[in-house]
Design an enzyme around this catalytic site. Structure first.
Site, PDB file in Angstrom:
ATOM      1  N   GLY A 277       0.899  -1.129  -0.523  1.00 52.64           N
ATOM      2  CA  GLY A 277       0.483  -0.168  -0.206  1.00 52.64           C
ATOM      3  C   GLY A 277       0.629   1.397  -0.162  1.00 52.64           C
ATOM      4  CB  SER A 278      -0.075   4.552   0.837  1.00 52.65           C
ATOM      5  OG  SER A 278      -1.116   4.540   0.582  1.00 52.65           O
ATOM      6  CB  THR A 279       4.147   1.646   3.739  1.00 50.32           C
ATOM      7  OG1 THR A 279       4.036   0.490   3.247  1.00 50.32           O
ATOM      8  CG2 THR A 279       3.905   2.225   4.859  1.00 50.32           C
ATOM      9  CG  PHE A 280       5.424   0.343  -2.790  1.00 53.96           C
ATOM     10  CD1 PHE A 280       7.116  -0.461  -2.487  1.00 53.96           C
ATOM     11  CD2 PHE A 280       6.056   0.580  -4.320  1.00 53.96           C
ATOM     12  CE1 PHE A 280       7.622  -1.410  -3.888  1.00 53.96           C
ATOM     13  CE2 PHE A 280       6.402   0.468  -5.338  1.00 53.96           C
ATOM     14  CZ  PHE A 280       7.770  -0.253  -5.319  1.00 53.96           C
ATOM     15  CE  LYS A 281       0.614   6.081  -2.245  1.00 55.81           C
ATOM     16  NZ  LYS A 281      -1.124   6.831  -1.586  1.00 55.81           N
TER      17      LYS A 281
END
Length: 613
Positions: A277-281
């Site tokens: 999810g958004s931690t990959f951003k």
């Protein structure tokens, strides 16, 4: 002539028996005339980095009987049954066995063994065995692991470093006759064993305690299926803590429930893969800056979705974020910004950096059962796939690999190898194995890393990561919320909530990943995971006597307004004026539920969730 030949053959045979095979024949004779009793070697201890004892051993005994040497079977059976709490008739029948040696009981205490030894029981023998003891019970369960009944490592550190922890067994040799009776004139010889080595880990008992408390609290407060946390040195890869719930007491391993044992003894932080999810951003932003696809001045307009390959891909905030600059887009965790960034980078360059960050391979952590990320083959990646990868979908990684890559983004661009072992010492205290950091430099530039540290610090001060803040300290981080897949299909209502945080933000030593699996009710990483990372940092700062870096600003408090019945746009406008970060759950309708509830006191720069329907 024949007589001479036979005589020579006889002499040759005697020479063969007396000289060439004498040692083998002596050994066979010893096996027939001697009975050996094993003395299990003491297993080496496991310590944390500060010398806190995490795994110890205690000596217990196995009681054997040689039926041919038991002179009064009824009396001996009665003594054994009374002393060891056994069934007298069962023991009596065993003593009539025609087997030369039988096992009466295992894990007999020293007190019980001495009572038997000083009794009138006959024909009994005792072997020394080792039982593993874990002073803190349900603590570091998955990392320490456990041993079997013979004190051999089965999981975790106990298994991975078994060759160092195991010692060399000793034994007692006693002369007996052909049916196993000890000879009155026999000689008993004692051959000493050798204790195993001591293993010292990089883990810190106190930091582990903070992590254990955090995962337990997340499990309880959010009625989650599971929760876990890793604390790692961002510069070296040393693991300071690795906690996971649910778990079990290592002194009471559930060996009779194989499913539970397998489920709770596996380290999900190392073995399992999930959509980050958004931690990959964090990675998408770093790659975008490093390749020049974007800059800190890049602007993005978010209407709440993007059309890619004819497909409508929604931003998590369905009403849209409107116009925003790069910093604001990261603070808002805007999917549109990261879709645009990934598409500008292109699949080939994006995958080059995925490989540089090591997401196509195992991290090499010194632990069994490490999993490996799942990637769409580079040649098969379509624009719609790349857009989704940009904000953490259509890619799966292990938590330890995700944390490792995030560390490279903020530590100056260096990819570390996580490790758990610090050193091994022999019984004299001599170091026989010493671990050291393994670092691959230049994944991204120091300039890009410095920019990312700054932007991720702004996520905690002004964005979705506010709940991880600790007054007076500089912390950076990123929230994440991802839908779960079961059998390749989105499981509605099931989420994984995450937060990655690091401190001090300008020169990170500690980097933390918190994962909460299937929280009930609210599921955003900003609510479910970020506060517990803040708690872990709060504990570390106090434990390490780290002074505040800045003077905390006064925080304004006010009463939360009633937003029920408003449109998402109206409610968002009200909370934006109060400097509250807004998370919106749902796609269409009006506000039907709000957190915090109307009428309670809240502080400025907090996070609110509006559920619409």
């Amino acid at each position: 002539m024949l007589a001479a030949f036979l005589f020579a053959a006889l002499i040759g045979r005697l020479i063969y028996i007396e000289v060439i095979t004498s040692s083998d024949l002596q050994a066979k004779a010893m096996e027939q005339w001697m009975r050996d009793v094993p003395l299990q070697a003491e297993r080496g201890e496991i310590y944390d980095r500060n010398g806190v004892l995490l795994a110890d051993s205690e000596t217990v005994y196995t009681v054997y009987a040689r039926p041919m040497s038991v002179s009064n079977k009824a009396k001996t059976a009665s003594i054994l049954a009374e002393t060891l709490g056994l069934d007298k008739e069962t023991v009596y029948n065993k003593l009539h066995s025609r087997i030369s040696e039988i096992t009466i009981a295992k894990k007999v205490t020293k007190e019980e063994m001495l009572k038997l030894y000083n009794s009138e029981a006959t024909g009994l023998y005792y072997s020394q065995t080792i039982s593993r003891v874990y002073p803190y019970g349900d603590f570091m369960t998955q990392i320490l692991g456990f041993t079997n009944l013979d004190a051999q490592g089965q999981t975790g550190v106990e298994a991975y470093y078994d060759k160092y922890l195991s010692g060399t067994d000793g034994y007692l040799l006693t002369e007996t006759d052909l049916v196993g009776r000890e000879l009155d004139t026999g000689v008993t010889r004692y051959v000493a064993g050798k204790k195993g080595n001591s293993v010292y880990l990089t883990l810190d008992y106190y930091i582990q305690s903070f992590a254990e408390k955090a995962v337990d609290a997340a499990m309880i407060n959010h009625k989650a299926l599971g929760a876990s946390a890793i604390v790692m040195n961002a510069k070296t890869g040393e693991i300071y803590a690795m906690a996971q719930a649910p778990s079990f007491d290592l002194n009471n391993v559930p060996r009779d429930n194989i499913a539970e044992l397998f489920s709770y003894s596996k380290s999900t932080l190392i073995s399992n893969v999930f959509e980050p999810g958004s931690t990959f951003k964090i990675l998408t932003a770093a790659i975008g800056l490093e390749t020049g696809a974007i800059s800190v001045n890049t602007a993005c307009y978010c209407p709440g979705y993007r059309m890619v390959d004819g497909q409508k891909i929604r931003c998590w905030k369905t009403i849209g974020h409107g116009s925003q600059k790069f910093y604001e887009g990261v603070q808002n965790s805007c999917n549109c910004l990261f879709m645009d960034t990934a598409l500008k980078i292109g699949s080939n360059r994006f995958y080059d950096y995925i490989y540089k960050f090591g997401l196509n391979e195992k991290t090499g952590i010194d632990f069994s059962g490490e999993g490996k990320g799942l990637l769409i083959p580079r040649a098969d990646v379509k624009p719609v796939d790349l857009a989704r990868i940009g904000f953490g979908q259509a890619i799966a990684v292990t938590p330890i690999a995700l944390l490792r890559s995030a560390a490279a983004v903020v530590n100056g661009g260096n990819l570390v190898t996580p490790y758990i072992l610090d050193r091994v010492e022999d019984t004299s205290g001599k170091i026989i194995v010493k671990n050291a950091p393994s670092v691959k430099k230049g994944v991204i530039s120091e300039t890009t890393s410095a920019t990312m540290r700054d932007v991720l610090e702004s996520v905690v001060t002004n964005g979705s990561g506010r709940n991880a803040s600790v007054a007076g300290y500089r912390i950076g981080g990123k929230t994440g919320t991802a839908q779960k897949y079961i059998n390749g299909v989105i499981a509605r209502g099931k989420y994984t909530s995450t937060f990655i945080g690091f401190a001090p933000a300008d020169d990170p030593e500690y980097i933390v990943l918190m994962v909460v699996d299937e929280p009930q009710g609210l599921y955003y990483g900003s609510i479910v995971a970020a506060p517990y990372v803040g708690d872990i940092f709060r504990g570390i700062f106090a434990y390490k006597n780290i002074s505040p870096a800045v003077t905390p600003e006064p925080v304004e408090t006010f009463i939360m307004p009633n937003l029920i019945g408003m449109t998402p746009q109206q409610a968002n406008a009200e909370l934006t004026k109060l400097k509250i970060f807004v998370e919106i759950a749902g796609e269409e309708g009006i506000v039907v539920r709000q957190t915090p509830a109307a009428g309670v006191y809240v502080s400025a720069k907090s996070v609110a969730v509006l559920e619409i329907g």
